[in-house]
Design a protein around this motif. Structure first.
Motif, short mmCIF file in Angstrom:
data_model
loop_
_atom_site.label_atom_id
_atom_site.label_comp_id
_atom_site.label_asym_id
_atom_site.label_seq_id
_atom_site.Cartn_x
_atom_site.Cartn_y
_atom_site.Cartn_z
N GLN A 166 0.83 -1.20 0.00
CA GLN A 166 0.00 0.00 0.00
C GLN A 166 0.86 1.24 0.00
OE1 GLN A 166 -1.51 -0.96 3.71
NE2 GLN A 166 -2.65 -2.69 3.01
N LYS B 221 -0.86 3.78 3.01
CA LYS B 221 -2.05 3.29 3.71
C LYS B 221 -3.34 4.05 3.41
CE LYS B 221 0.23 1.00 7.48
NZ LYS B 221 0.11 0.62 8.88
N TYR C 156 -6.12 1.76 5.22
CA TYR C 156 -5.75 0.37 5.45
C TYR C 156 -5.14 0.20 6.83
CZ TYR C 156 -6.85 -1.10 0.75
OH TYR C 156 -7.53 -1.41 -0.40
N GLU D 283 -1.18 -4.71 6.60
CA GLU D 283 -0.45 -4.97 5.36
C GLU D 283 -0.25 -6.47 5.24
OE1 GLU D 283 3.03 -2.68 4.62
OE2 GLU D 283 2.21 -0.91 5.61
N GLN E 178 -5.45 -7.62 3.85
CA GLN E 178 -5.40 -6.21 4.19
C GLN E 178 -6.80 -5.70 4.51
OE1 GLN E 178 -3.61 -4.52 0.70
NE2 GLN E 178 -1.79 -5.80 0.90
#
Length: 158
Positions: free
Chosen positions: A23, A56, A83, A86, A90
């Motif tokens: 991300q 993110k 997010y 990871e 996710q």
């Protein structure tokens, strides 16, 4: 026409090769998905492009065609995703803008509605292979018909 679009999206998704699975800023994913509303039980299909503008955080505009029993309906959403995790699985939270267009009688004089509002939800991206992942989402949309539903589909890192 709708079948041709579905075949095109499926072929496009299978032909892509993954470059990145994280991300990180600058990464992107193409999403092709199906939807199901829990209140009115309408199915739909759609596609979107997710872009990570900072680590993110992602922005995902998407467009969905919904197939109600009578008439037609479509929806545009522009979501901000954060997010939490990871790796191969996710989890994210999302919130954004939503606009829905409805026509209850497309072959004649009917009621045309254009409703704007917000949507929010939670979802997950699960990596299946290096080139494809499963995208799931549970969301609420405030514009009429105020539907709570699921999105399930495939995501391909670009």
């Amino acid at each position: 026409m709708q079948k041709a679009l579905l075949i095109f999206f499926f072929t496009f998704m299978l032909s892509m090769v993954a470059v990145a699975q994280t991300q990180d800023q600058g990464n992107a994913r193409f999403h092709g998905y199906g939807t199901y509303g829990l209140q009115y039980h309408n199915f739909g299909v759609g596609a979107g492009l997710e872009y990570f503008f900072v680590d993110k955080f992602a922005f995902m505009p998407s467009f969905t065609f919904v197939f109600p029993p009578v008439g037609n309906e479509s929806n545009f959403s522009a979501d901000l995703r954060y997010y939490l995790s990871e790796g191969p699985s996710q989890l994210y939270f999302m919130a954004g803008y939503s606009q829905t267009w409805q026509n209850t009688q497309p072959d004649g004089v009917g009621t045309r509605r254009n409703n704007k509002g917000a949507n929010m939800g939670v979802g997950a991206y699960i990596r299946i292979t290096e080139g494809i992942g499963l995208s799931t989402e549970f969301r609420f949309q405030s514009p009429y018909p105020r539907e709570v539903g699921f999105r399930v589909g495939f995501a391909i890192p670009l």
